[in-house]
Enzyme design. Sequence first.
Site, short mmCIF file in Angstrom:
data_model
loop_
_atom_site.label_atom_id
_atom_site.label_comp_id
_atom_site.label_asym_id
_atom_site.label_seq_id
_atom_site.Cartn_x
_atom_site.Cartn_y
_atom_site.Cartn_z
N ASP A 198 64.61 46.34 28.67
CA ASP A 198 66.04 46.07 28.65
C ASP A 198 66.53 45.94 27.20
OD1 ASP A 198 68.46 45.14 30.32
OD2 ASP A 198 68.25 43.57 28.82
N GLU A 245 66.14 51.31 28.24
CA GLU A 245 67.51 51.00 28.70
C GLU A 245 68.42 51.26 27.51
OE1 GLU A 245 70.88 49.46 28.43
OE2 GLU A 245 69.77 47.56 28.24
N ASP A 298 73.39 44.90 37.10
CA ASP A 298 74.57 44.39 36.40
C ASP A 298 75.88 45.00 36.93
OD1 ASP A 298 73.24 42.64 34.73
OD2 ASP A 298 72.96 44.12 33.15
#
Length: 401
Positions: A198, A245, A298
């Site tokens: 991430d 990501e 998200d």
Amino acid sequence: TGSPYQSNSAFALNPDLLELRPEPEKKDQAAINIFIREQLAWLPDYALFVTLKQHFKQQPWSQWPEAYRNRHHKELLQFRKQHAAEIEKIVWQQFQLHERWNEIHQGARDRGIYLFGDMPIFVAYDSADVWANSRQFLLDENLQPTYVAGVPPDYFSEQGQRWGNPQYNWEVMQQDNFSWWQSRIRHMLQLFDIIRIDHFRGLEACWMIPAEEETAINGFWQKTLGDELLHALQEHIADLPIVAEDLGVITPAVRALRDKYELPGMSVLQFAFDAFDDNPHKPKNFPPNRVAYTGTHDNNTTVGWFNELQQHEKDFVFQILATDYRDDIANCLVETVLYSNANTAIAPLQDLLQLDANSRMNTPGETDNNWKWKFDWSQLNDEICSRVKLHIKQSGRLHEN
């Protein structure tokens, strides 16, 4: 609460995620001892950390008495002896969780299924990782963070996002060839077959926010040693099974770092519907080395997202998808990523179940009512499973033995 981005360990499994079995009268101590030896890099510190947290009524470690905060050997040794049973219970819990997870992992492998894990780039300040490895982070003489992580102000947020995670001390990490990161990645690859890092752009440069700042406005970009880290990892792990990501504002330097190590990036279909022809989230722009999502944890669910659009925006969605108007928007987006050029297609379970905004997993920037959604096995009926399997097969993504 419940956020995997503010966990008390980057290594331990969350007891809430797996059903623990009743404790047997006689434990297989030999197997537990092997497990302890295999997990020496983190398990003893984690078990001690959790027990100390319980002892000090869940206070952050930075508020413990000085001897425990600064890890004085004599006091910690005495605490271990006095609380041996409680520490042993934490170790047993982690052993049991890893055994259960290994069963699930092996069951997936037996069915030709890879497990894809998500790894936050940063760790929480109030964690066993920072407490036990304080030199690896940018902390002052009182072990308080000097700089914390986040992202600068942008179109979505006037004040940016101040996440509060301590920043890594990259120079110290490099001195031992990034041993903490090496342990972390190896551990993750025992749990998963592929991992997504991430906020991958943080391996090129991080937004450094002075710890005393209440918002992310007054920060600065600082280069990190992500290239050196990835090189060190690649020396020990061939064909790094890592996904980058790379969402948000990504610079040429970040793209170059991603491409240097041939890491797949991400596209999110919910971001595809604008007037820019070169938008990397548009299906026609997906390169093969890409992981395509309908939405991530998200995002709102696809149904929830679509319901919030105005009618002309809904019409534009189907125009971009080059298909007639459909009532099942979630199925439509799932099919779009499955039949795309991307080598991997991901659909959150909420989209497979066509659930609305009430089933959203996380809303970035909000602290309440996140990470609570759970599914029930009764929701996965034969019709849903058959439909998903049909499209997986017809899109050429099912490799049957």
